[in-house]
Scaffold this motif. Structure first.
Motif, PDB file in Angstrom:
ATOM      1  N   LEU A 115       0.797  -1.258   0.102  1.00  0.00           N
ATOM      2  CA  LEU A 115      -0.107   0.163   0.055  1.00  0.00           C
ATOM      3  C   LEU A 115       0.798   1.150  -0.157  1.00  0.00           C
ATOM      4  CD1 LEU A 115      -2.953  -1.009   2.539  1.00  0.00           C
ATOM      5  CD2 LEU A 115      -2.985  -0.758   0.065  1.00  0.00           C
ATOM      6  N   HIS A 116       1.945   1.244   0.862  1.00  0.00           N
ATOM      7  CA  HIS A 116       2.782   2.259   0.780  1.00  0.00           C
ATOM      8  C   HIS A 116       3.654   2.512  -0.710  1.00  0.00           C
ATOM      9  CE1 HIS A 116       6.811   4.399   1.500  1.00  0.00           C
ATOM     10  NE2 HIS A 116       6.153   5.343   2.335  1.00  0.00           N
ATOM     11  N   GLU A 117       3.813   1.614  -0.963  1.00  0.00           N
ATOM     12  CA  GLU A 117       4.426   1.362  -2.656  1.00  0.00           C
ATOM     13  C   GLU A 117       3.675   2.198  -3.621  1.00  0.00           C
ATOM     14  OE1 GLU A 117       5.386  -2.041  -6.016  1.00  0.00           O
ATOM     15  OE2 GLU A 117       5.855  -2.376  -3.714  1.00  0.00           O
ATOM     16  N   VAL A 118       2.263   1.814  -3.684  1.00  0.00           N
ATOM     17  CA  VAL A 118       1.321   2.324  -4.664  1.00  0.00           C
ATOM     18  C   VAL A 118       0.817   3.781  -3.974  1.00  0.00           C
ATOM     19  CG1 VAL A 118       0.892  -0.092  -5.393  1.00  0.00           C
ATOM     20  CG2 VAL A 118      -0.460   1.098  -3.685  1.00  0.00           C
ATOM     21  N   GLY A 119       1.221   4.118  -3.142  1.00  0.00           N
ATOM     22  CA  GLY A 119       0.876   5.534  -2.559  1.00  0.00           C
ATOM     23  C   GLY A 119      -0.620   5.577  -1.727  1.00  0.00           C
ATOM     24  N   LEU A 120      -0.932   4.618  -1.072  1.00  0.00           N
ATOM     25  CA  LEU A 120      -2.052   4.441  -0.451  1.00  0.00           C
ATOM     26  C   LEU A 120      -1.839   4.365   1.133  1.00  0.00           C
ATOM     27  CD1 LEU A 120      -4.129   1.908  -2.532  1.00  0.00           C
ATOM     28  CD2 LEU A 120      -4.266   4.404  -2.685  1.00  0.00           C
ATOM     29  N   ALA A 121      -0.730   4.449   1.457  1.00  0.00           N
ATOM     30  CA  ALA A 121      -0.623   4.301   3.214  1.00  0.00           C
ATOM     31  C   ALA A 121       0.807   5.112   3.162  1.00  0.00           C
ATOM     32  CB  ALA A 121      -0.034   2.866   3.371  1.00  0.00           C
ATOM     33  N   SER A 122       0.923   5.854   4.527  1.00  0.00           N
ATOM     34  CA  SER A 122       1.814   6.883   4.661  1.00  0.00           C
ATOM     35  C   SER A 122       3.156   6.308   5.117  1.00  0.00           C
ATOM     36  CB  SER A 122       1.360   7.764   5.840  1.00  0.00           C
ATOM     37  OG  SER A 122       1.337   6.930   7.069  1.00  0.00           O
ATOM     38  N   ARG A 123       3.165   5.114   5.508  1.00  0.00           N
ATOM     39  CA  ARG A 123       4.444   4.233   5.866  1.00  0.00           C
ATOM     40  C   ARG A 123       4.457   2.990   5.579  1.00  0.00           C
ATOM     41  NH1 ARG A 123       6.415   5.795  11.358  1.00  0.00           N
ATOM     42  NH2 ARG A 123       6.350   3.308  11.606  1.00  0.00           N
ATOM     43  N   PRO A 124       5.439   2.555   5.207  1.00  0.00           N
ATOM     44  CA  PRO A 124       5.620   0.863   4.638  1.00  0.00           C
ATOM     45  C   PRO A 124       5.522  -0.165   5.793  1.00  0.00           C
ATOM     46  CG  PRO A 124       7.959   1.683   5.072  1.00  0.00           C
ATOM     47  CD  PRO A 124       7.067   3.249   5.476  1.00  0.00           C
ATOM     48  N   GLU A 125       5.482   0.174   7.132  1.00  0.00           N
ATOM     49  CA  GLU A 125       5.480  -0.766   8.274  1.00  0.00           C
ATOM     50  C   GLU A 125       4.451  -0.101   9.053  1.00  0.00           C
ATOM     51  OE1 GLU A 125       9.165  -0.455   9.903  1.00  0.00           O
ATOM     52  OE2 GLU A 125      10.339  -1.841   8.137  1.00  0.00           O
ATOM     53  N   THR A 239       2.699 -16.070   0.305  1.00  0.00           N
ATOM     54  CA  THR A 239       3.886 -15.279  -0.053  1.00  0.00           C
ATOM     55  C   THR A 239       5.217 -16.254  -0.074  1.00  0.00           C
ATOM     56  OG1 THR A 239       4.102 -14.477   2.491  1.00  0.00           O
ATOM     57  CG2 THR A 239       2.750 -13.175   0.598  1.00  0.00           C
ATOM     58  N   ALA A 240       5.194 -17.189   0.838  1.00  0.00           N
ATOM     59  CA  ALA A 240       6.342 -18.023   0.940  1.00  0.00           C
ATOM     60  C   ALA A 240       6.424 -18.795  -0.205  1.00  0.00           C
ATOM     61  CB  ALA A 240       6.431 -18.680   2.175  1.00  0.00           C
ATOM     62  N   THR A 241       5.322 -19.316  -0.544  1.00  0.00           N
ATOM     63  CA  THR A 241       5.360 -20.322  -1.678  1.00  0.00           C
ATOM     64  C   THR A 241       5.231 -19.818  -3.063  1.00  0.00           C
ATOM     65  OG1 THR A 241       2.908 -20.398  -1.743  1.00  0.00           O
ATOM     66  CG2 THR A 241       4.021 -22.067  -0.486  1.00  0.00           C
ATOM     67  N   GLY A 242       5.296 -18.518  -3.157  1.00  0.00           N
ATOM     68  CA  GLY A 242       5.276 -17.564  -4.607  1.00  0.00           C
ATOM     69  C   GLY A 242       3.711 -17.432  -5.217  1.00  0.00           C
ATOM     70  N   ARG A 243       2.782 -18.048  -4.456  1.00  0.00           N
ATOM     71  CA  ARG A 243       1.549 -18.220  -5.028  1.00  0.00           C
ATOM     72  C   ARG A 243       0.750 -16.655  -5.288  1.00  0.00           C
ATOM     73  NH1 ARG A 243      -4.546 -19.830  -2.694  1.00  0.00           N
ATOM     74  NH2 ARG A 243      -5.500 -20.433  -4.690  1.00  0.00           N
ATOM     75  N   LEU A 244       1.442 -15.952  -4.095  1.00  0.00           N
ATOM     76  CA  LEU A 244       1.178 -14.442  -4.259  1.00  0.00           C
ATOM     77  C   LEU A 244       2.475 -13.728  -4.134  1.00  0.00           C
ATOM     78  CD1 LEU A 244      -0.793 -11.832  -4.381  1.00  0.00           C
ATOM     79  CD2 LEU A 244      -0.845 -12.081  -1.874  1.00  0.00           C
ATOM     80  N   THR A 245       2.883 -12.670  -5.223  1.00  0.00           N
ATOM     81  CA  THR A 245       4.178 -12.104  -4.885  1.00  0.00           C
ATOM     82  C   THR A 245       3.801 -10.673  -4.991  1.00  0.00           C
ATOM     83  OG1 THR A 245       4.180 -11.603  -7.464  1.00  0.00           O
ATOM     84  CG2 THR A 245       5.209 -13.690  -6.783  1.00  0.00           C
ATOM     85  N   ARG A 246       4.946  -9.928  -4.317  1.00  0.00           N
ATOM     86  CA  ARG A 246       4.485  -8.603  -3.943  1.00  0.00           C
ATOM     87  C   ARG A 246       4.028  -7.844  -5.200  1.00  0.00           C
ATOM     88  NH1 ARG A 246       8.194  -4.656  -0.231  1.00  0.00           N
ATOM     89  NH2 ARG A 246       7.435  -2.638  -0.839  1.00  0.00           N
ATOM     90  N   ALA A 247       4.695  -8.205  -6.253  1.00  0.00           N
ATOM     91  CA  ALA A 247       4.172  -7.498  -7.789  1.00  0.00           C
ATOM     92  C   ALA A 247       2.739  -7.678  -8.053  1.00  0.00           C
ATOM     93  CB  ALA A 247       5.127  -8.227  -8.747  1.00  0.00           C
ATOM     94  N   MET A 248       2.294  -9.153  -7.748  1.00  0.00           N
ATOM     95  CA  MET A 248       0.780  -9.466  -7.967  1.00  0.00           C
ATOM     96  C   MET A 248       0.016  -8.541  -6.976  1.00  0.00           C
ATOM     97  SD  MET A 248       1.418 -13.418  -8.331  1.00  0.00           S
ATOM     98  CE  MET A 248      -0.455 -13.960  -8.040  1.00  0.00           C
ATOM     99  N   LEU A 249       0.578  -8.481  -6.140  1.00  0.00           N
ATOM    100  CA  LEU A 249      -0.434  -7.691  -5.020  1.00  0.00           C
ATOM    101  C   LEU A 249      -0.521  -6.310  -5.243  1.00  0.00           C
ATOM    102  CD1 LEU A 249      -1.994  -7.949  -2.313  1.00  0.00           C
ATOM    103  CD2 LEU A 249       0.077  -7.661  -1.146  1.00  0.00           C
ATOM    104  N   ALA A 250       0.635  -5.736  -5.557  1.00  0.00           N
ATOM    105  CA  ALA A 250       0.876  -4.091  -6.151  1.00  0.00           C
ATOM    106  C   ALA A 250      -0.218  -4.021  -7.516  1.00  0.00           C
ATOM    107  CB  ALA A 250       2.291  -3.936  -6.213  1.00  0.00           C
ATOM    108  N   ASP A 251      -0.142  -5.018  -8.346  1.00  0.00           N
ATOM    109  CA  ASP A 251      -0.961  -4.746  -9.617  1.00  0.00           C
ATOM    110  C   ASP A 251      -2.313  -4.707  -9.278  1.00  0.00           C
ATOM    111  OD1 ASP A 251       1.291  -4.852 -11.122  1.00  0.00           O
ATOM    112  OD2 ASP A 251       1.120  -6.823 -11.631  1.00  0.00           O
ATOM    113  N   VAL A 252      -2.773  -5.617  -8.316  1.00  0.00           N
ATOM    114  CA  VAL A 252      -4.107  -5.370  -7.875  1.00  0.00           C
ATOM    115  C   VAL A 252      -4.625  -4.125  -7.202  1.00  0.00           C
ATOM    116  CG1 VAL A 252      -6.036  -6.397  -6.207  1.00  0.00           C
ATOM    117  CG2 VAL A 252      -4.582  -7.991  -7.379  1.00  0.00           C
TER     118      VAL A 252
END
Length: 262
Positions: A115-125, A239-252
């Protein structure tokens, strides 16, 4: 005694006719702040009450010096949000500990970073409720507000809790344009909620899938169409198995932001 009341008593849940039941309390709320205040006092499901309070008392060793929240978890985010994120339920040592949705567990760590990466949250943590996190145009919620044993609420517990989320989405008003649903359970739970809140849901109900998009016709009260996007849950397993990657989540979430005008 009707079928609903018999089922509730058999499962050890509060009687739906009780004035304290969510079906009576949620529709009476006129603001999100008022709804949040009601949510945190809910004790309608005895199994969930017992579990969340036991976890808060016993604690995990890593958090033994912390005071757990140990209550139902209200929504998080601004009252004029155009985008809602709907998960499953609070994690026992995550939101049940911190008192804020998706905060303090591995799933939340991934979600807030994106959410922080795509500009929807003020902090990454997102570590605790007082860390200064702010969401931009986003409201987080769940169909079940108490941490369930083994992360598995019963269908009756899900249905008992439904009025809270229906009221929350309704109170977001006509500005709500998109909902991102994390996981199949949340997807299944959401469509009855949307019907309760006034949107028209197709039959048969749409099937869950990652990046699936469904657009519902406007609600009877004048609210416009609602986009519903499916997304794999950012659980440690996915996320550990790669079924959902960070890039996939960011795209959504980039697509959700676009659809929401954010």
């Amino acid at each position: 005694m009707d079928k609903t009341r018999r089922a509730a008593r058999a499962a050890g849940s509060a009687d739906p006719e009780d004035p304290g039941f969510p079906a009576h309390r949620a529709p009476a709320c006129r603001t999100l702040a008022g709804l949040d205040a009601e949510v945190v006092e809910c004790r309608a499901c005895p199994r969930l009450v017992a579990w969340r309070e036991e976890v808060a008392a016993v604690k995990r060793a890593a958090f033994r010096d912390e005071e757990y929240w140990g209550r139902p978890v209200p929504g998080f985010g601004p009252s004029d949000a155009a985008l809602a994120i709907v998960g499953l339920a609070p994690a026992a040592h995550g939101a049940n500990r911190t008192g804020r949705m998706f905060t303090g567990d591995p799933s939340g760590d991934v979600l807030f970073a994106v959410l922080h990466e795509v500009g929807l949250a003020s902090r990454p943590e997102s570590a605790h409720a007082g860390d200064g996190m702010r969401l931009r145009g986003v409201r987080m919620a769940a169909p079940v507000r108490c941490a369930p044993p083994q992360n598995r609420p019963t269908p009756l517990e899900r249905d008992t809790c439904r009025p809270w989320l229906a009221a929350e989405l309704g109170l977001l008003g006509p500005g709500l344009r998109t909902v991102v649903v994390l996981g199949a359970f949340g997807w299944q739970a959401l469509f009855p909620v949307l019907e309760s809140a006034g949107w028209s849901v197709p039959r048969p109900r749409p099937k869950f899938g990652h990046a699936v998009r469904v657009t519902l016709a406007g609600a009877a009260d004048g609210r416009g169409p609602l986009n519903v996007l499916g997304c794999y849950h950012p659980s440690r397993r996915n996320t550990a198995t790669g079924r959902l990657t960070r890039a996939m989540l960011a795209d959504v979430f980039r697509e959700a932001a676009r659809l929401s005008g954010l």
